[in-house]
Each structure stands twice: as C-alpha cells, then as structure tokens.
Scaffold this active site. Sequence first.
Site, short mmCIF file in Angstrom:
data_model
loop_
_atom_site.label_atom_id
_atom_site.label_comp_id
_atom_site.label_asym_id
_atom_site.label_seq_id
_atom_site.Cartn_x
_atom_site.Cartn_y
_atom_site.Cartn_z
N GLU A 124 -4.65 8.44 -1.54
CA GLU A 124 -4.15 7.13 -1.99
C GLU A 124 -5.30 6.18 -2.30
O GLU A 124 -5.15 5.27 -3.10
CB GLU A 124 -3.24 6.51 -0.92
N HIS A 174 -5.63 34.04 4.80
CA HIS A 174 -4.73 35.11 4.40
C HIS A 174 -3.72 34.62 3.37
O HIS A 174 -2.73 35.29 3.10
CB HIS A 174 -4.02 35.68 5.63
N LYS A 176 9.59 5.09 -6.34
CA LYS A 176 10.53 4.18 -5.66
C LYS A 176 11.40 3.46 -6.67
O LYS A 176 12.61 3.35 -6.50
CB LYS A 176 9.75 3.14 -4.85
O1 PA5 Z 1 -1.19 3.49 3.00
C1 PA5 Z 1 -0.19 2.84 2.76
O2 PA5 Z 1 -0.20 1.60 2.64
C2 PA5 Z 1 1.16 3.52 2.64
O3 PA5 Z 1 1.08 4.89 2.83
C3 PA5 Z 1 2.15 2.96 3.64
O4 PA5 Z 1 1.64 3.14 4.93
C4 PA5 Z 1 3.52 3.62 3.53
O5 PA5 Z 1 4.00 3.50 2.23
C5 PA5 Z 1 4.52 2.98 4.50
O6 PA5 Z 1 4.62 1.62 4.26
P1 PA5 Z 1 5.20 0.62 5.32
O7 PA5 Z 1 4.35 0.65 6.52
O8 PA5 Z 1 5.20 -0.70 4.64
O9 PA5 Z 1 6.61 1.09 5.63
#
Ligand code: PA5
Length: 436
Positions: free
Chosen positions: A285, A306, A420
């Site tokens: 990310e 494997h 989303k």
């Molecule tokens: O790194 C990030 O910001 C995301 O992976 C969030 O942690 C994830 O989308 C969950 O979001 P939230 O904590 O707002 O539910």
Amino acid sequence: MIKVDISNVWGDVSLPDLLAMEKEVFNAHMTLTEGTGAGNDFLGWLNLPVAEPTDEMIRIQAAADRIRETSDVFVVIGIGGSYLGPRAAIELMQGPNHNIGKGKGNPQIYFAGNGLSTRHWNELCRLLEGKDFSIAIISKSGTTTEPAIATRALRWMLERKYGTDGAKKRIYAITDPCKGALRQMATEEGWETFVIPPNVGGRYSVLTAVGLLPMAVAGMDIKAIMAGAYEAKEIYNIRSFENPVWLYTAVRNLLYRRGKAIELLESFEPGFKMMGGWWQQLFGESEGKDGKGIFPVTAEFTADLHSLGQMIQQGERNIFETMVRFAPPAEKYTIAGDYKDLDGLNYLEGKTLDYVDEQAYLGTLAAHVDGGVPVITMDVGELTDAKLGELFYFFELSCGVSAYILDVNPFNQPGVEFYKRNMFQLLGKPGYEKKV
Ligand code: PA5
C-alpha cells in the site's frame, strides 16, 4: 541490531552502484525524519515507541487483564492495518496454532471483520457457542464495511448474552480520538476506547492499541515490545550504510531498477507467515502507486520450496528474495536412529532439526543465487518480545525510506477506494448511486 547481508546480490548490483545510492538514501531518510515529504501529516508512528509505559499503555494492560480474567475467547474485529499487525505478532511469537488449549485466564484469540465470507462467520459463531467472550472493534475511519458488519452482529450477540450493561463491559473500541461512526457509537454506548492517533495511518499503527491490546490479551509483554521499538528508533537512526535500513532500502531499489520487480519475503518459520502478510500490506500500500512499486509477496520455507521453488529457480528472472532468519530456540529436537533404517534417514541420526534446517537454508540460498535470483538475508537473532518491537519498527522505517527513494507518498492508499466505490454502487449505499 538486525543484520542485513547483501553478499548475495553482487551479481546484479555493483559496489559503485551501491555507493552512488548513498545520497538518495540520505535524502529519503532526511525527508522522512524532517517531515518534508508527501504525506508528512502521517508521521506520528515515528515517535510511537516510548521508553516508559504511557497512561494509555497502562490502561491497555488493565483492559487486557480484565479480558483475560473474564473471557474464554477474545474476538478482534478489523481489516488491513487494523488487523494484520496484531495477528502477525501473535502468530510469530506463539505459533499459528496458538489457540490450542487456551481458555479463561489465557483466552483464545480470533479475528473477524477481515472479509465477507459467510463460512468464516458461521465457523466463528460455532466457536463462540457457550463461551464467555469479549470483543475489540478496531477501525480508524470507523466506517469500513467488513468490520462494521462484524461489529453489528457480535455486539448483538453480546447484548443477547449479557444484557446491554453486561455487554458494555466486554466491548472495546480502538479508533480515531474524535471522528467517525465508531467513535460516535462508543461514546453513545459507553464502551471503553483507545486511540489511533490521527497522524498514524492504519498500516503503521501496530504499536498503538491496535496491536498492543490483542498482544497483551495474548499474554505478551507490551512494555518489552515497546522498549525494543524504542531502541530501534535510536539504533536505526545512523546516517550511513552501517545502518541495515539503508542497506535494505538501497539494495531493493537498485534491484528494482535492474528489472527485479517482485520481492519475495521468506522465512523458515511457519509462524512468520502473517508477519509476511503485515509486511506485504505495509510495502504494497505504501509503494504501489503512480505506476511504480516492487510487488511484495511472501512465502514460507521449506513448505513453499515445494510449490514456488520451481518458479523461483527457473522462472522469469524478475524476482529477488529477502530471507529472514531467527536464532534457533533453546529447546532442541534430535533425530533418532532406527535399526532397520528403511527410510534411509540414519545418516541424520543424532543431528538436531535446527541443523537440518540450517543446511536447507544454506542449500536454498546457494541454489537460488546460482539460478540468478539475488538474495538479501536478514538475521534477526533471538526472537523475544523486544525483538518483535524492533522488527516492526525496522520494517516501518525501511518502508518510509524506500517509498521516498521511489518518489511516492508512503502514507496514502487512493487505489483502495476503487473497489469500495463499485461495491457501494452495487449495494445501493446512499451517496453512491450510479450516474446515468
Ligand atoms: O493502511 C491502511 O490505512 C488501511 O489498510 C486500513 O488500515 C484499512 O483499510 C482499515 O481501515 P480502518 O481502520 O479505517 O477500518
């Protein structure tokens, strides 16, 4: 200090290449620590580690003690950065089968709200039947669909079982201090809350209550974890190639520039698998944007030798590996002799499993390097709670520095919104109607 060994990358990277990176790594490290880069309003994680427990940590420990006393099962609701860190920590320290034999006093820990599988949900409901349980709802935004659905269901289960007042004592919310639906719900319902600071993004939040509460419920020493991270903050601040963070970030970027677009993070410890998942999210990310990024993949050796082994050895030469090693545990297993020796294993009689594992590691390393795959090795040393804190900080710092070398914002994730938006349109969420 974690030792990073780059002696197996020299076929693809030269010493002059590495030395020429010095300025870039220095600039990236400075950009991060001086807060002058993109996303600089999300640098709170740099200073989360503390030498002495904060009031929040004391409250986390008290909540964990209560949960341990009153619950057979603790359910942690969250997804992405609000889920992977605590699961990674618990599985690394206690093994993937950590729930076996646990109950009140040392509860089982399950994770929910990290997907939309009905089978997974049904299984959790069966697991909770007849059990005393508590829940932690973790969501920074407080609006993420997967945890919100699990929250609604588990909260009602608790209220049916213990009544509204009884349920209140078993629900903990970890979220933004002011904003979001979860904060509002927690305030209105009177649940105990812990904070995800606004300047700490989800995937950098493992050293807040997000990671600390589940770890403390698992019986881990959160003071030691923080102390390890605090030490890491000091020792990985060196501005030279003596800093393993510098070596790791410089080499992975150099390899990327040589066409190695996939990084495979491996360990010979099955308990490391979820840590690989946490690392995958952290780097994926943070770096995967603007048409750039090293694709992070994780593997468990020897099991995956494997399965993925063939591809690593002879597939397209676009990968490099980062092998994480830990010191072997004190308790040994020694291979016994067998008078018939039908399996032909007597040549290993008297050898420990660690010895065999070490030879497998050395053999794999040599084979992959011969096959044209550069390998970075990381020697973490003895696996302790403090070392875990250090490891989390090491990877977070490496990720921030590496992303700035790549010239991307390490702290946003705009691409995650696309699925989303489509899902909300399909579900008919108000505000997401399809434009005609
Ligand atoms: O790194 C990030 O910001 C995301 O992976 C969030 O942690 C994830 O989308 C969950 O979001 P939230 O904590 O707002 O539910």
